[in-house]
Design a protein around this motif. Sequence first.
Motif, PDB file in Angstrom:
ATOM      1  N   SER A  92       6.610   0.748  13.152  1.00 50.25           N
ATOM      2  CA  SER A  92       7.318   0.610  12.085  1.00 50.25           C
ATOM      3  C   SER A  92       8.468  -0.334  12.093  1.00 50.25           C
ATOM      4  CB  SER A  92       7.981   2.023  11.897  1.00 50.25           C
ATOM      5  OG  SER A  92       8.959   2.201  13.038  1.00 50.25           O
ATOM      6  N   ASP A  93       8.469  -0.965  12.996  1.00 53.01           N
ATOM      7  CA  ASP A  93       9.523  -2.206  13.353  1.00 53.01           C
ATOM      8  C   ASP A  93       9.131  -3.628  12.908  1.00 53.01           C
ATOM      9  OD1 ASP A  93      11.676  -0.459  14.055  1.00 53.01           O
ATOM     10  OD2 ASP A  93      11.344  -0.790  16.272  1.00 53.01           O
ATOM     11  N   PHE A  94       7.761  -3.612  12.554  1.00 50.70           N
ATOM     12  CA  PHE A  94       7.322  -4.762  12.299  1.00 50.70           C
ATOM     13  C   PHE A  94       7.283  -4.858  10.613  1.00 50.70           C
ATOM     14  CE2 PHE A  94       5.925  -4.857  16.495  1.00 50.70           C
ATOM     15  CZ  PHE A  94       5.809  -5.895  16.833  1.00 50.70           C
ATOM     16  N   LYS A  95       7.664  -5.887   9.953  1.00 43.97           N
ATOM     17  CA  LYS A  95       7.512  -5.903   8.506  1.00 43.97           C
ATOM     18  C   LYS A  95       6.493  -7.228   8.214  1.00 43.97           C
ATOM     19  CE  LYS A  95      10.804  -2.951   8.042  1.00 43.97           C
ATOM     20  NZ  LYS A  95      10.457  -1.704   8.890  1.00 43.97           N
ATOM     21  N   VAL A  96       5.763  -7.189   7.125  1.00 40.51           N
ATOM     22  CA  VAL A  96       4.907  -8.008   6.606  1.00 40.51           C
ATOM     23  C   VAL A  96       5.452  -8.633   5.359  1.00 40.51           C
ATOM     24  CG1 VAL A  96       2.344  -8.437   6.111  1.00 40.51           C
ATOM     25  CG2 VAL A  96       3.250  -6.576   7.735  1.00 40.51           C
ATOM     26  N   TYR A  97       5.281  -9.950   5.165  1.00 44.48           N
ATOM     27  CA  TYR A  97       5.797 -10.601   3.981  1.00 44.48           C
ATOM     28  C   TYR A  97       4.724 -11.792   3.649  1.00 44.48           C
ATOM     29  CZ  TYR A  97      10.408  -9.270   5.548  1.00 44.48           C
ATOM     30  OH  TYR A  97      11.454  -8.686   6.067  1.00 44.48           O
ATOM     31  N   ARG A  98       4.507 -11.923   2.226  1.00 48.00           N
ATOM     32  CA  ARG A  98       3.790 -13.048   1.893  1.00 48.00           C
ATOM     33  C   ARG A  98       4.450 -14.204   2.359  1.00 48.00           C
ATOM     34  NH1 ARG A  98      -0.316 -11.833  -2.845  1.00 48.00           N
ATOM     35  NH2 ARG A  98      -0.653 -13.948  -2.215  1.00 48.00           N
ATOM     36  N   LYS A  99       3.578 -15.152   2.771  1.00 47.23           N
ATOM     37  CA  LYS A  99       3.991 -16.507   3.018  1.00 47.23           C
ATOM     38  C   LYS A  99       5.030 -17.108   2.016  1.00 47.23           C
ATOM     39  CE  LYS A  99       2.548 -21.104   3.833  1.00 47.23           C
ATOM     40  NZ  LYS A  99       1.321 -22.142   3.927  1.00 47.23           N
ATOM     41  N   GLU A 100       4.595 -16.763   0.677  1.00 52.11           N
ATOM     42  CA  GLU A 100       5.121 -17.458  -0.479  1.00 52.11           C
ATOM     43  C   GLU A 100       6.721 -16.795  -0.909  1.00 52.11           C
ATOM     44  OE1 GLU A 100       2.338 -15.977  -0.944  1.00 52.11           O
ATOM     45  OE2 GLU A 100       0.976 -17.832  -0.479  1.00 52.11           O
ATOM     46  N   ASP A 101       6.701 -15.626  -0.255  1.00 56.09           N
ATOM     47  CA  ASP A 101       8.073 -14.788  -0.578  1.00 56.09           C
ATOM     48  C   ASP A 101       8.170 -14.065   0.484  1.00 56.09           C
ATOM     49  OD1 ASP A 101      10.126 -13.393  -1.750  1.00 56.09           O
ATOM     50  OD2 ASP A 101       8.911 -12.281  -2.848  1.00 56.09           O
ATOM     51  N   GLU A 102       9.385 -14.387   1.296  1.00 58.65           N
ATOM     52  CA  GLU A 102       9.768 -13.725   2.621  1.00 58.65           C
ATOM     53  C   GLU A 102      11.116 -12.672   2.393  1.00 58.65           C
ATOM     54  OE1 GLU A 102       9.789 -16.022   6.049  1.00 58.65           O
ATOM     55  OE2 GLU A 102       7.684 -16.290   5.968  1.00 58.65           O
ATOM     56  N   SER A 103      11.073 -12.581   0.888  1.00 55.26           N
ATOM     57  CA  SER A 103      12.694 -11.902   0.895  1.00 55.26           C
ATOM     58  C   SER A 103      12.209 -10.044   0.754  1.00 55.26           C
ATOM     59  CB  SER A 103      13.096 -12.357  -0.685  1.00 55.26           C
ATOM     60  OG  SER A 103      12.244 -12.017  -1.739  1.00 55.26           O
ATOM     61  N   THR A 104      11.033  -9.757   0.432  1.00 57.24           N
ATOM     62  CA  THR A 104      10.867  -8.394   0.295  1.00 57.24           C
ATOM     63  C   THR A 104       9.301  -8.116   0.998  1.00 57.24           C
ATOM     64  OG1 THR A 104      11.788  -8.408  -2.065  1.00 57.24           O
ATOM     65  CG2 THR A 104      10.104  -6.543  -1.405  1.00 57.24           C
ATOM     66  N   PRO A 105       9.694  -7.187   1.803  1.00 62.43           N
ATOM     67  CA  PRO A 105       8.256  -6.810   2.788  1.00 62.43           C
ATOM     68  C   PRO A 105       7.512  -5.947   1.844  1.00 62.43           C
ATOM     69  CG  PRO A 105      10.373  -5.598   3.490  1.00 62.43           C
ATOM     70  CD  PRO A 105      10.791  -6.589   2.566  1.00 62.43           C
ATOM     71  N   ILE A 106       6.151  -6.432   2.227  1.00 61.88           N
ATOM     72  CA  ILE A 106       5.045  -5.613   1.332  1.00 61.88           C
ATOM     73  C   ILE A 106       4.564  -4.455   2.010  1.00 61.88           C
ATOM     74  CG2 ILE A 106       4.629  -8.058   0.297  1.00 61.88           C
ATOM     75  CD1 ILE A 106       2.052  -8.294   2.256  1.00 61.88           C
ATOM     76  N   GLY A 107       3.833  -3.630   1.354  1.00 62.09           N
ATOM     77  CA  GLY A 107       2.972  -2.339   1.943  1.00 62.09           C
ATOM     78  C   GLY A 107       1.826  -2.287   0.973  1.00 62.09           C
TER      79      GLY A 107
END
Length: 133
Positions: A92-107
């Motif tokens: 749960s401590d690992f967050k995933v982001y799109r390369k183009e937008d690292e401002s908001t984690p995705i799910g």
Amino acid sequence: MAQKSVLMPLVLAAALCVLALNTAFVGTQQPALRASRSRVARQAGDVYEIFVTASSVGMRTRMNVTPETTIASIVEDARKSLGFDQPFLDSSDFKVYRKEDESTPIGGKMGDMELKPWGPEGIELHVKYEPAV
């Protein structure tokens, strides 16, 4: 008798050399297994290749995903592939982001991300370890 005493150490040395060569190169058999799994998965259809990068350490892995693949399962697979699967690190401590937008984690699922065949415009995800304070 002298010939037997010389022959046995030579046989043992040869066996140890063969064993050392099989285990000296870590992961030499794994890519072959991964490649065969990739081929089978691609034949199933609706399988897309993505890159997953741990930018903080400069490591990257490729994965085959389907539209039903969840981000949570990508985190688990990436942790194993990149060597971050130690029990003291919570998924749960690992967050995933799109390369183009690292401002908001995705799910969610990969099907929500406009999947397309890998190329210059393919999907690259960044995995970051961001423990809750």
